[in-house]
Design a protein around this motif. Structure first.
Motif, PDB file in Angstrom:
ATOM      1  N   ARG A   1       0.859  -1.197   0.000  1.00 32.38           N
ATOM      2  CA  ARG A   1       0.000   0.000   0.000  1.00 32.38           C
ATOM      3  C   ARG A   1       0.891   1.242   0.000  1.00 32.38           C
ATOM      4  O   ARG A   1       2.031   1.210   0.493  1.00 32.38           O
ATOM      5  CB  ARG A   1      -0.904   0.010   1.231  1.00 32.38           C
TER       6      ARG A   1
ATOM      7  N   TYR B   1       6.062   2.455  -1.002  1.00 33.11           N
ATOM      8  CA  TYR B   1       5.013   1.468  -0.817  1.00 33.11           C
ATOM      9  C   TYR B   1       5.486   0.486   0.252  1.00 33.11           C
ATOM     10  O   TYR B   1       6.670   0.140   0.293  1.00 33.11           O
ATOM     11  CB  TYR B   1       4.724   0.726  -2.124  1.00 33.11           C
TER      12      TYR B   1
ATOM     13  N   GLN C   1       4.672  -3.074   2.844  1.00 37.74           N
ATOM     14  CA  GLN C   1       3.915  -4.269   3.203  1.00 37.74           C
ATOM     15  C   GLN C   1       4.323  -4.681   4.620  1.00 37.74           C
ATOM     16  O   GLN C   1       5.482  -4.998   4.877  1.00 37.74           O
ATOM     17  CB  GLN C   1       4.176  -5.434   2.252  1.00 37.74           C
TER      18      GLN C   1
END
Length: 373
Positions: free
Chosen positions: A338, A350, A352
């Motif tokens: 995300r 991003y 995780q």
């Protein structure tokens, strides 16, 4: 400019090269260039001293100011050769002296013109030699530092060129050569993904522990990391005492290796390590094209792409994988990641988060069951 000329002189080159013999003229051109500069400097000193001397004679002979006469004597003491000149005077002006001074400055202008021509030809040879080296050498033999040096050479030669700066002749050819070298350099670059891993607060973990225990635990940790790298086909790695930078051919391989390592750390902390504190790691990834050389160690590769991978790791979260948008765009299945609310080096991050809670519980149950037998 002198630096890149000397570099081209000293660079090994094939005798069959088109510019082999042209390159052989560079030492002579370099010598002539410096001799010409010294000669021009000497002539300028002589010319200005004569100009000053004759001007003082002309003014002092038509003035009652004694300091001009004293100044004339000072000039003679600094340049005694002026006293040896016995030139006829016409109307208080030494006509042959004026002609002599004019001749000196004309010669200086001719020397300056010749030096510019020598410099321009030397630049042309350096550019041609550089391009010839790129064309003839196999890609595998081109180390990243050599490619950077060639690119630096071209940039320095082109940016230092008066012809380019003033828009004179030669501009088009020089820029075309520069673009050709840049194109060659880009073709030699390989798209890679770099994974940076570091142990969080490794210094604090070692406090109050036996050095032998610390060494054993970190040795086991390194073996765990390297085994995961092997399984995911890593290309090469550079190790630090508590961290590693690893190179992968694809973003999927790098991210998969990071996931496996974070998952493996749960069991490692419960069954392998002996020091009190658990191992926690940060993982950062970045992708991009870099000048890759199979024969050179990763430590020898200096590129912004690698630096950014290290920055993402440092700004990342514990037991999470932080990747750049460059890596995110290269993933076949980017869904688990995300967009974070920050960026690093102007690049979106991003992330995780690896949920190891269930795995910890299951391992804890397994350990309890084993303890019963």
């Amino acid at each position: 400019m002198e630096r890149v000329i000397m570099a081209a002189i000293n660079k090994p080159m094939n005798k069959g090269s088109r510019y082999y013999y042209a390159r052989m003229t560079l030492p002579v051109l370099n010598f002539v260039y410096y001799v010409g500069k010294l000669l021009r400097f000497a002539l300028l000193i002589i010319g200005f001293s004569l100009l000053l001397y004759f001007g003082l004679i002309l003014v002092s002979h038509n003035s009652d100011m004694p300091f001009l006469t004293n100044l004339e004597e000072v000039v003679l003491s600094v340049f005694p050769y002026l006293n040896q000149l016995h030139l006829p005077v016409i109307g208080g002006i030494q006509i042959p002296g004026v002609i002599f001074i004019g001749t000196i400055f004309v010669v200086c202008m001719i020397i300056s013109w010749a030096l510019r021509r020598i410099r321009k030809y030397a630049k042309h040879v350096v550019l041609r030699v550089t391009i010839d080296q790129l064309d003839t050498a196999p890609i595998s033999s081109k180390a990243p530092e050599e490619l950077k040096q060639l690119e630096s050479t071209i940039e320095e030669v082109v940016s230092d060129s008066p012809a380019i700066q003033k828009g004179e002749g030669g501009r088009k050819e020089m820029l075309e050569l520069y673009q050709e070298v840049r194109s060659n350099l880009e073709e030699m670059k390989v798209d890679l993904t770099f994974l940076s891993i570091d142990v969080v607060d490794s210094t604090g973990m070692k406090e109050g522990e036996e050095s032998v225990t610390v060494e054993a635990d970190f040795s086991q940790y390194n073996k765990l990391i390297e085994a995961a790298f092997d399984r995911h086909g890593y290309l090469k790695a550079a190790w630090t005492p508590d961290g590693v930078m690893c190179c992968f051919a694809t973003a999927d391989a790098a991210v998969s290796a990071a996931r496996e390592i974070i998952d493996a750390m749960v069991q490692f902390n419960m069954t392998k390590k002996f020091i009190k504190r658990d191992f926690s790691i940060r993982c950062g990834c970045n992708s991009g094209k870099v000048p890759y050389d199979e024969g050179a160690p990763l430590e020898a590769l200096c590129d912004h792409v690698i630096d950014v991978a290290g920055h993402f790791q440092k700004h990342g979260m514990t037991d999470s994988i932080c990747i750049s948008k460059n890596t995110y765009d290269r993933l076949s299945k980017p869904a688990p990641f995300r967009l974070a609310d920050k960026n690093v080096d102007g690049i979106d991050m991003y992330i995780q988060h690896m949920d190891s809670t269930k795995k910890v519980k299951s391992l804890d149950v397994i350990q309890r069951v084993r303890s019963l037998f």
